[in-house]
Structure formats: C-alpha cells, structure tokens
Design a protein around this motif. Structure first.
Motif, short mmCIF file in Angstrom:
data_model
loop_
_atom_site.label_atom_id
_atom_site.label_comp_id
_atom_site.label_asym_id
_atom_site.label_seq_id
_atom_site.Cartn_x
_atom_site.Cartn_y
_atom_site.Cartn_z
N ALA A 70 0.84 -1.20 0.00
CA ALA A 70 0.00 0.00 0.00
C ALA A 70 0.87 1.25 0.00
O ALA A 70 1.98 1.25 0.54
N TYR A 71 0.38 2.31 -0.60
CA TYR A 71 1.10 3.59 -0.63
C TYR A 71 0.15 4.66 -0.09
O TYR A 71 -0.88 4.96 -0.71
N ILE A 72 0.51 5.23 1.06
CA ILE A 72 -0.32 6.25 1.71
C ILE A 72 0.40 7.59 1.57
O ILE A 72 1.45 7.81 2.17
N LYS A 73 -0.18 8.48 0.78
CA LYS A 73 0.47 9.77 0.48
C LYS A 73 0.36 10.73 1.67
O LYS A 73 -0.47 10.56 2.57
N ILE A 96 -7.23 -1.20 4.56
CA ILE A 96 -6.69 -0.90 3.23
C ILE A 96 -6.07 -2.19 2.71
O ILE A 96 -5.10 -2.68 3.29
N CYS A 97 -6.59 -2.73 1.63
CA CYS A 97 -6.11 -4.02 1.12
C CYS A 97 -4.87 -3.85 0.23
O CYS A 97 -4.29 -2.77 0.14
N THR A 98 -4.50 -4.91 -0.44
CA THR A 98 -3.24 -4.98 -1.19
C THR A 98 -3.26 -4.07 -2.42
O THR A 98 -4.27 -3.94 -3.10
N ASN A 99 -2.11 -3.43 -2.67
CA ASN A 99 -1.91 -2.60 -3.87
C ASN A 99 -2.89 -1.43 -3.95
O ASN A 99 -3.39 -1.10 -5.02
N ARG A 122 -3.57 2.67 -3.41
CA ARG A 122 -2.92 3.98 -3.31
C ARG A 122 -3.92 4.96 -2.72
O ARG A 122 -5.03 5.14 -3.24
N VAL A 123 -3.53 5.61 -1.62
CA VAL A 123 -4.37 6.63 -1.00
C VAL A 123 -3.72 7.98 -1.26
O VAL A 123 -2.57 8.22 -0.89
N GLY A 124 -4.45 8.88 -1.93
CA GLY A 124 -3.88 10.14 -2.38
C GLY A 124 -3.60 11.13 -1.27
O GLY A 124 -4.05 10.99 -0.12
#
Length: 835
Positions: free
Chosen positions: A310-313, A323-326, A328-330
C-alpha cells in the motif's frame, strides 16, 4: 488426536476482503487467520491436520504445502462440489478412524481445546459442541442444554423472534467416527441443520461444552476490524512475526529492512511489516502495516489495518479502516471510520470516503470526490440487499438501472434456464423504469418473463398460484418515503421470498457469479392477457352475489389513485353496491400518500360516509393489500378493532375452520372462536409465516392487526380488494349495522410500544427475558410471550430495525398499562446492564 480445519467457504459476508483470496487466508496481524488456528492446535498438542478446501484451494496449499515448515503434518481434501460442513468432513472419513476435532479456519480464539477434548471423553459423547455467549446470536446457531450439559434444543441462525438465549455454537466440535454412519456420501449435509438435529432426535449422546476465553467468528468486515481492536486492547494474545522493540509505554513490532524515521510518533500497539518505509513525521496509533508499504510524512492513522504494497500519500487521515493490497491513498485524502478499500484501488487526492463505505477491487476514485455509499461496480449500494422479501432503496440513486439489471441477472441465475417469471408494477413512473432494467437482467440469464405491466399485487399473487411460473417480482413506491422504491420478490406460490431464497440471490449478486445465456438463448418477454378477467371471475365466485345484491349497500371507497381503481368499482357495481368512488383513477405522477395525507383522507371519508348515510367506508392502501374501514357512523376502526370485527362476522356467518393471526393479536380472537367451536392458530409476525399457515385447507381467515387479511378459500394472500367485498358480504349477512356488530366483539385493553435497542443487545435482552420467564407460563412462537392468567405481555425484537416491541393485554386499561410499564422498565434495565 487429529484436527479437521474447515477452510472451504466462499467468504461472501466478508466481501470485498475475499475478492482475491479465500477467507482463511485474510491477514490478521500480517499472518493468515488460518495460521493462528494452526498455532492454537499445536499449542494443545494437535499436529496431525486435515484441511478441507473448496473455494480457491491453491492459495492455502501454496502457503502451507505439507505443513513441515509450520511444525505440523497436513492432509488436504478438496471435495468436487459444495457438500455442506458435515458432507465435506465425510469426504475425509478415511483419514479419521478415531475421535477428532473440527474447527473453522476463520476463527480467532484462545479456548483451551484440551478441556473440550477431556470433556468429550469423560462424558463418553458421540459429539461435543463447544459453546460460548455472544451479543448478537442471529448469525449463529443457538444451543440449549440441560443441567448435565446435554443438548436439548437447536435454533439454527434464528430470527430475533426465536432467540431465547445468547449461547451459541462456536463451530468447534469433538466427534466420534461413529457419526459418519449418519452422513450420506456425496450429499449436501450440514452439521447444524442435519447431523446434530438427527442425533438429538435419536437421543444420541450429544453434549455442549461452555468454553471460557476469547472467541470471535471473523465472518464480516466489522468483525474483522473488531478482532484487531480486541488484540490492541489485550483481550487475546497471538503470535506476531515481527520483532518486539524495546520502547517504554508502547508495543512496537518491526520487521526486517524497515525504514522508521521517528518511533516517538507511534502510540499503543503498532506492527510494521518487512521492507516498509515510514517516512518523516507521522501519527500512528494501534495499527498494523503490512509488507512493502510506504507511509509518507503527515499521515495520521488510528486503529487501521494496512495490507501489503500500500502507498499512503502525505497528509492522509485514516481512521479505523482496512486498506487491502496494492491500494494507493492520495494526498490529503480522508477515510472515515469503518471504510474498507479492496485490492488495486486508487483513491485520488483530497477525496473523502465517508464512514462504513466499502469499495470493491480495481476502482478509481477521482480527486476531490466524496464517496457516500458502497462502490461495487461503479455505482452506490448499501450494506444489506434484502429486508425480508424486499430490496429497497432510493430511486435512481441506490436503485439505479445498472443495479437493477445486475440484481435481475442474479435472480435469474437462481432459476431454471428457460423457466418463466411474472413481472408487475404499480403506477409509479420510476417503477416502470427500474422494472424494465431488472427484466433485462433476468433475460440475460436465459429466463423468460411474462409481463403483467401495471397490475395490483394481489392479482399477480393470484396468477402465481395457478401454474406456469416459478416466481415473480413486483416494483412499487415505498409507503414511508416517496423517493424510495421497493422490489417485492415472490416465489412460485405467490408468497414472499423465504430468507434462503433471498440469501441465494444476494450471494450470486455479490460474487457476480452470473449465468450468462448464449447469444441465441436469451429469455423472451411476452405480455400476458386475461389475468384480470380470470381474477374477476374467481372473485365473484367466492362471494354470495345474491345476498350482497339484496342488501344493496351504499359504500364509499377511497382508491388512493391505485391500480385497483381500474377494476374494483366495476366489481362492486356488479355485486349491486352503490359505490361512491374517491380518487378512482391512476395518477402516475402523484405518488403515494404520506401519513398526514392518510389522516386527512380518512377525516374526509368519515364526513362523506356520515352525510350520505352509507353502510361503510373503506380506505384502500396504495399497495392494495391493506384497508382501513369506517362504520356507518363514520367512526374509523383501528387495525385491532377491524380484526376483531371481521373475526366476529366470519364466525357469525356459520363458517367453521381455523383462524390464523400473528402472535401479538388480542386474545379476544380465541374468546370468539371458542364460542363457535372453532380454532385459532398463532403464527410468527412475518408475512410469509402468516400466509404459509393460510395455505392450509382448514384456514378460513388469516388477519393481521394492520388491516391486511387473507381469505384462503379465494386466495391465501393479503388482498384489500377482496377484503372490502367480503366485509360487505358478511355485514349484509349479519343483518345489523357494523357499529352494532362491533359492539358484540369482546373488549380487552390492548397496548403496545417500541423501545430502541442496538442490534448487538437484542440477544442479551432476549436471554434476560427468557431467564425472567423461567417460573412463569411462557410461549416462544415469536419473541417471548408471558401469560398471567388471562393477561399477557409480549417482548418481540424487530427483524429489520433496531427496536424491541412490547405488547400487553389485560382486562382493563389500568392493568394493561401496568403490565406494559413493567416490561418496558425491565427492558430498559436490561439494556443498562448489557451496556
């Protein structure tokens, strides 16, 4: 001892977490749920395991392989079809030649399994079911035992009206191999629904062991989040792979190759998986972060579960969400409490996801969007599809054409290919729009439609009771909200859908496991004619026309702009009635009347009845299933009075048979029936339960306390049109005005009220009520009804809303109020105890 781990379920209720993996493989503190079960079994010396797989079995096989890496030996059994819990275990019979333990692969528990096994051996049981108490017993099997812990009764996944305890079946069993003689090979056979009731019937040694400790069925997304909360609070301990760090005042677990700029900004219990980067100044409390994740500066997370990659900006704020796999939270995005974001979803910058929204896989949320409802396939949807036999939602907002097409396809998939269903609707324009979309979905599944177009629902039910169709659907405007629509699902007998039928449609809807017809084999729509004439003829045959003509009643009927206005005035004229018809035309743009409109309409109706000297007045509900009646004086009868009057008139006419009424109806019904040597059958409060009983050849009347009546010798369904004609016939036969007939009905004080009650408290409330009623005369048809000689009080949990209903009846108003107040106070006190 060997253990069998049940790991083949679809995980429908926990979607969208199971969109890409079977439920037992969902991560719990960065380890699959099933691995925690394996560790528990190892702790109690059980290392020889049989895993029963079915849905996506390769995930589990690839993870565990032969089990050696985890210190166990694993044998895999994968049935070729879904055979139920007991049927699946039967498939592993050759590996189970001594007593064995069965446990679900999606539980979180710290029960002492050795105590369960020892209890089983000490009692020489054939089967031992591990029991525990829970707040919400509806989704589990309630189990009743005697003092010796021998099981005396099962209630498999009951409705609230059936709950008399909160002690439930945990899905953990110790079984003797002799049980296999009861399980047919290759058949769908369930432990709770088939095997255990059979053993109980045969008086086999079947016991329940009340276990102490923590237990949770991780059956839905709320339970999944709450399991993490419980671990954060220390309610249950489990193995965590990440190494514990030496920090005072916090429980910090960090994996390999983790980048952590500043640990001082972490609070409570925080787990960070391998190769994850936590960059700069963040605020993270009580959260689990998976492997290969990136958390940018300024992120705030509280009680969150983040899966791998996961990528949490920066600047994002996430509260109590998954938040599941892969994913992206902007930048600057806000995810409120209870949000579930499934795999491969991208949430744009500054987007707001409102509380409890679920987003299915592979969705794109544009920057700045505010998502207020579940995003499944590109449109919004709510938490639960069905309320009984209804699917209800805001027209063109929640019930969109796209949604209805998908729902129609799910429904069609449950039906035989090439079969026929009936479609119908009320006069509302939105009903027509959504029905057309729905029928398209049915056709796509290879099912044919006979379209009745605009028709009263009782006529559609009447046609279904003949032959040719396997079910039906009816679209109508909701009575409590003009902006909402209702889709009524009917079975092949014209009855409301059963809960099993509804769950089958819902499962297919959520899994999108649709049957798509070949391009040359879609269903076809045909119009159906002569049904109204067919109903008309049957209607008149069921009424004594000569008697009604001779009486020549004048009646005032408010048709409320319903579809019944197109035929009912003509029928009443044929019966020799002088009909004053109000609002007797279809107005597609008008919509349903609200409660205040009904009150005004009844007041107007009362004045007209009195001024014209009519024998009766009737207000026909827009559903055409219920009526409100006024006597010749213009007095408006409430539902209880109308039920009493109709019962009196029916019995006075000399008809013999059974009268069916719901459990909350007044006891005056029995008083009148006994005098005429007739019987009364009490039913559950649901429509389907009443009408199933009404289908018996012995029943002459089925009636509710809200103005709905069924006359089985015509049709076993609520029919407001026929109820009007039958009341006129019975009134004419009595030879006395309706007000005098009503005066002959026994009178007892009848009071009712409702108390708000959170869903999770309902099981506890009913357990308290059951305990309170142990030394009293009580019945358990629906809810718990306690008798005090001729007086009684009923506590009935509502099936679809967070309320508990209380009904009391006594010889006079004062006694009834005292009884109602007593049980109202009890329920309120029990709520406080359970908080």
């Amino acid at each position: 001892m060997k253990a069998v781990i049940m790991a083949g379920g679809f995980g429908t209720r926990i979607q969208p977490l199971t969109s890409s993996m079977p439920k037992p493989m969902i991560p719990l503190f960065n380890r699959p749920i099933i691995l925690h079960i394996v560790e528990l079994l190892k702790k109690h010396g059980i290392t020889d395991l049989v895993m029963l797989l079915y849905h996506q079995p390769f995930y589990i096989k690839n993870f565990f392989r032969d089990g050696a890496d985890f210190g166990v030996k694993i044998t895999y059994v994968t049935p070729l079809q879904d055979m139920g819990t007991a049927g699946a275990v039967k498939a592993a019979e050759k590996y189970l030649d001594e007593p064995f333990l069965v446990i679900s692969g999606d539980l979180l528990t710290d029960f002492n399994l050795k105590k369960v096994i020892d209890f089983h051996a000490d009692h020489k049981a054939m089967a031992t079911i591990t029991l525990t108490s829970v707040k919400d017993p509806l989704q589990f099997g309630v189990v009743i035992t005697d003092k010796e812990k021998r099981i005396t009764q099962f209630l498999e996944k009951p409705g609230w009206g059936e709950v008399i305890s909160d002690t439930i079946n945990t899905g953990i069993y110790v079984l003797d191999p002799s049980i296999f003689k009861y399980i047919p090979l290759g058949d769908n056979f369930d432990f709770s629904q088939d095997l255990f009731p059979l053993m109980l019937k045969n008086s086999d040694p079947l016991y329940g062991f009340p276990a102490k400790g923590y237990w949770r069925d991780i059956g839905n997304t709320d339970s999944y989040r709450e399991a993490h909360h419980d671990i954060f609070r220390g309610k249950v301990n489990l193995k965590i792979d990440e190494a514990k760090q030496d920090y005072v005042g916090k429980d910090l677990r960090v994996g390999v190759d983790v980048t952590l700029k500043d640990a001082s900004c972490l609070e409570g219990t925080v787990v960070i998986g391998d190769n994850t980067q936590v960059l700069g100044d963040v605020n993270i409390k009580d959260s689990v972060i998976g492997r290969n994740c990136t958390i940018e500066p300024g992120v705030k997370m509280n009680r969150c579960v983040i899966w791998d990659n996961a990528y949490i900006k920066k600047g994002s704020k996430i509260t109590d969400s998954v938040i599941c796999t892969n994913v992206r939270v902007g930048q600057g995005a806000v995810l409120e409490e209870g949000v579930i974001v499934a795999d491969d979803t991208s949430i744009g910058d500054e987007a707001i996801i409102k509380a409890d929204v679920k987003i299915w896989p592979r969705k794109v949320i544009e920057a700045g969007s505010t998502v207020t409802s579940n995003l499944i396939w590109g449109e919004k949807w709510k938490k639960s599809l069905f309320e009984g036999a209804l699917v209800k939602g805001l027209s063109n907002v929640e019930l969109t054409p796209e949604f209805c097409a998908k729902l129609g396809c799910a429904y069609g998939t449950t039906l035989p290919k090439g079969s026929y269903v009936l479609g119908g609707r009320d006069s509302n324009l939105s009903s027509r729009m959504l029905k057309r979309s729905f029928l398209g979905g049915i056709l796509s599944a290879g099912v044919n439609v006979r379209d009745m177009k605009m028709i009263p629902l009782p006529i559609q039910r009447y046609k279904l009771k003949t032959f040719g169709e396997v079910g039906g659907c009816y679209f109508r405007q909701a009575q409590d909200d003009p902006a909402a629509m209702e889709i009524v699902f009917l079975d092949g007998d014209g009855l409301d859908f059963s809960s099993g039928m509804a769950k089958n449609v819902e499962r297919i809807f959520y899994k999108e496991n649709f049957r798509r017809a070949h391009h040359s084999e879609p269903g076809a729509i045909t119009e159906i004619s002569n049904v109204v004439e067919f109903y008309h003829e049957g209607f008149l045959r069921a009424i004594d026309r000569e008697m009604v003509k001779k009486a020549a009643w004048t009646v005032v009927v408010d048709f409320n702009y319903s579809t019944a206005s197109q035929m009912m005035p003509m029928i009443l004229n044929e019966l020799g009635c002088n009909v004053i018809a109000l609002n007797a035309y279809v107005d597609e743009g008008r919509g349903s009347k609200q409660a205040k409109d009904k009150k005004a309409a009844l007041e107007q109706l009362s004045k007209i009845v009195g001024s014209l000297g009519a024998q009766a007045g009737f207000w026909l509900d827009p559903t055409v299933e219920a009526i409100t009646m006024l006597d010749e004086t213009g007095r408006i009868l409430d539902g209880v009075e109308l039920l009493g009057l109709l019962t009196y008139l029916t019995l006075s006419s000399g008809q013999k048979g059974v009268i069916a009424v719901p459990v909350q109806s007044p006891s005056t019904i029995e008083q009148m029936a006994i005098q005429k040597r007739c019987q009364v059958t009490r039913t559950k409060s649901s429509d389907r339960a009443m009408l199933e009983v009404a289908g018996s050849s012995e029943v002459i009347l089925a009636g509710s306390t809200d103005g709905r009546f069924a006359f089985p010798r015509f049709q076993a369904a609520f029919d407001g049109m026929f109820a009007i004609a039958r009341l006129i016939e019975l009134g004419a036969a009595s030879g006395i005005p309706l007000s005098k007939a009503l005066a002959e009905v026994p009178v007892r004080a009848f009071l009712q009220t409702s108390i708000s009650c959170a869903w999770e408290m309902k099981g506890g409330i009913m357990r308290k009520m059951s305990e309170d009623s142990l030394d009293k005369e009580a019945t358990f048809i629906d809810g718990i009804k306690v008798h005090f000689d001729d007086d009684w009080a009923l506590v009935l949990p509502d099936q679809y809303t967070p309320f508990v209903h209380i009904v009391a009846e006594a010889k006079d108003q004062k006694a009834a109020q005292r009884l109602l107040t007593e049980y109202q106070k009890k329920v309120e006190n029990w709520k406080k105890e359970l908080e």
